[in-house]
Design a protein around this motif. Structure first.
Motif, PDB file in Angstrom:
ATOM      1  N   LEU A 118     -47.600  13.079   1.145  1.00 16.72           N
ATOM      2  CA  LEU A 118     -47.440  12.381   2.420  1.00 16.72           C
ATOM      3  C   LEU A 118     -46.921  13.348   3.481  1.00 16.72           C
ATOM      4  O   LEU A 118     -47.418  13.379   4.613  1.00 16.72           O
ATOM      5  N   TYR A 119     -45.946  14.142   3.109  1.00 16.32           N
ATOM      6  CA  TYR A 119     -45.347  15.128   4.019  1.00 16.32           C
ATOM      7  C   TYR A 119     -46.400  16.148   4.463  1.00 16.32           C
ATOM      8  O   TYR A 119     -46.556  16.411   5.658  1.00 16.32           O
ATOM      9  N   THR A 120     -47.111  16.698   3.516  1.00 12.41           N
ATOM     10  CA  THR A 120     -48.106  17.732   3.807  1.00 12.41           C
ATOM     11  C   THR A 120     -49.189  17.208   4.744  1.00 12.41           C
ATOM     12  O   THR A 120     -49.594  17.889   5.685  1.00 12.41           O
ATOM     13  N   ARG A 121     -49.642  16.004   4.483  1.00 13.05           N
ATOM     14  CA  ARG A 121     -50.743  15.438   5.273  1.00 13.05           C
ATOM     15  C   ARG A 121     -50.334  14.972   6.670  1.00 13.05           C
ATOM     16  O   ARG A 121     -51.136  15.007   7.594  1.00 13.05           O
ATOM     17  N   HIS A 122     -49.084  14.492   6.813  1.00 13.58           N
ATOM     18  CA  HIS A 122     -48.751  13.767   8.044  1.00 13.58           C
ATOM     19  C   HIS A 122     -47.521  14.267   8.802  1.00 13.58           C
ATOM     20  O   HIS A 122     -47.197  13.719   9.860  1.00 13.58           O
ATOM     21  N   HIS A 123     -46.833  15.271   8.295  1.00 13.46           N
ATOM     22  CA  HIS A 123     -45.621  15.756   8.957  1.00 13.46           C
ATOM     23  C   HIS A 123     -45.910  16.251  10.372  1.00 13.46           C
ATOM     24  O   HIS A 123     -45.175  15.948  11.316  1.00 13.46           O
ATOM     25  N   HIS A 170     -51.839   2.025   2.694  1.00 13.41           N
ATOM     26  CA  HIS A 170     -53.120   1.850   3.370  1.00 13.41           C
ATOM     27  C   HIS A 170     -53.078   2.433   4.782  1.00 13.41           C
ATOM     28  O   HIS A 170     -54.104   2.859   5.305  1.00 13.41           O
ATOM     29  N   ARG A 171     -51.884   2.428   5.357  1.00 11.44           N
ATOM     30  CA  ARG A 171     -51.721   2.944   6.722  1.00 11.44           C
ATOM     31  C   ARG A 171     -50.495   3.852   6.768  1.00 11.44           C
ATOM     32  O   ARG A 171     -49.448   3.472   7.286  1.00 11.44           O
ATOM     33  N   PRO A 172     -50.610   5.059   6.236  1.00  9.19           N
ATOM     34  CA  PRO A 172     -49.443   5.950   6.156  1.00  9.19           C
ATOM     35  C   PRO A 172     -48.852   6.303   7.519  1.00  9.19           C
ATOM     36  O   PRO A 172     -47.629   6.437   7.644  1.00  9.19           O
ATOM     37  N   LEU A 173     -49.696   6.441   8.538  1.00  6.83           N
ATOM     38  CA  LEU A 173     -49.164   6.776   9.857  1.00  6.83           C
ATOM     39  C   LEU A 173     -48.334   5.633  10.423  1.00  6.83           C
ATOM     40  O   LEU A 173     -47.280   5.857  11.033  1.00  6.83           O
ATOM     41  N   ALA A 174     -48.782   4.416  10.216  1.00 13.80           N
ATOM     42  CA  ALA A 174     -48.006   3.260  10.670  1.00 13.80           C
ATOM     43  C   ALA A 174     -46.681   3.176   9.917  1.00 13.80           C
ATOM     44  O   ALA A 174     -45.643   2.848  10.499  1.00 13.80           O
ATOM     45  N   LEU A 219     -44.987   5.721   8.577  1.00 10.82           N
ATOM     46  CA  LEU A 219     -44.112   6.780   9.097  1.00 10.82           C
ATOM     47  C   LEU A 219     -43.601   6.426  10.490  1.00 10.82           C
ATOM     48  O   LEU A 219     -42.420   6.632  10.793  1.00 10.82           O
ATOM     49  N   ALA A 220     -44.472   5.889  11.335  1.00 10.90           N
ATOM     50  CA  ALA A 220     -44.066   5.533  12.695  1.00 10.90           C
ATOM     51  C   ALA A 220     -43.011   4.429  12.691  1.00 10.90           C
ATOM     52  O   ALA A 220     -42.081   4.457  13.499  1.00 10.90           O
ATOM     53  N   THR A 221     -43.132   3.479  11.786  1.00 15.02           N
ATOM     54  CA  THR A 221     -42.148   2.390  11.695  1.00 15.02           C
ATOM     55  C   THR A 221     -40.779   2.937  11.321  1.00 15.02           C
ATOM     56  O   THR A 221     -39.765   2.576  11.935  1.00 15.02           O
ATOM     57  N   ILE A 222     -40.749   3.811  10.331  1.00 21.23           N
ATOM     58  CA  ILE A 222     -39.469   4.400   9.913  1.00 21.23           C
ATOM     59  C   ILE A 222     -38.896   5.272  11.023  1.00 21.23           C
ATOM     60  O   ILE A 222     -37.712   5.183  11.361  1.00 21.23           O
ATOM     61  N   ALA A 223     -39.741   6.116  11.608  1.00 20.46           N
ATOM     62  CA  ALA A 223     -39.281   7.001  12.677  1.00 20.46           C
ATOM     63  C   ALA A 223     -38.808   6.207  13.892  1.00 20.46           C
ATOM     64  O   ALA A 223     -37.804   6.560  14.517  1.00 20.46           O
TER      65      ALA A 223
END
Length: 169
Positions: free
Chosen positions: A14-19, A58-62, A64-68
């Motif tokens: 997850l980190y590698t793909r979306h950091h 299903h929506r990793p960016l969402a 991450l955005a929710t947590i951030a």
């Protein structure tokens, strides 16, 4: 060091793909690269601490955005508490100055209290503050808010339950 767990490998993926995406997303909101880097790291630390599966998002960016975004809100609340504290401190005579450590602990406590109060519903928060800050009785609160005393008692029970539970989080 032993073999990594499946969870650790999933977070690493997850980190590698979306950091990089997360840092850009945060930079747009903060305008400061260093702050965006810090909050991106804090996002992944929160994921690691939560230990919730991330392998089938299903929506990793969402996600991450929710947590951030939650971390951003906490950061802005903390800054608001710090500003309010600085204003109150500036209005006090110098004899009331406290050490940097005591100031840090006070701001940390005020921030935790602010988070606790915002976790309550607006009605429960209002009742709690009328009771605890204004010193009103349940009967007075009920009259002021056009509620029954039983409704005030139930709201206070919710508030006090949340206060008690926060001691163990």
């Amino acid at each position: 060091m032993g073999p990594s767990s499946s969870f650790d490998l999933d977070v690493e993926t997850l980190y590698t793909r979306h950091h990089s995406w997360l840092k850009r997303w945060l930079h747009k909101r903060l305008g400061e690269a260093a702050d965006a880097d810090d909050l991106a790291q804090d996002t992944f630390v929160r994921i690691l601490r939560a230990r919730r599966p991330v392998n089938d998002l299903h929506r990793p960016l969402a996600y991450l955005a929710t947590i951030a975004n939650s971390l951003l809100v906490n950061r802005w609340r903390r800054l608001a508490v710090e500003r309010a504290y600085a204003e109150v401190l500036a209005a006090q005579p110098e004899q009331y100055e406290i050490s940097a450590e005591a100031r840090h602990l006070l701001i940390e406590t005020l921030t935790q209290l602010d988070e606790l109060l915002h976790a309550l519903s607006p009605r429960v928060r209002e009742i709690f503050l009328l009771s605890q800050l204004d010193g009103l009785t349940y009967k007075q609160i009920a009259a002021q808010l056009s509620l029954s005393v039983d409704q005030v008692q139930r709201a206070m029970l919710k508030a006090l339950d949340r206060c008690y539970a926060s001691q163990f989080e």
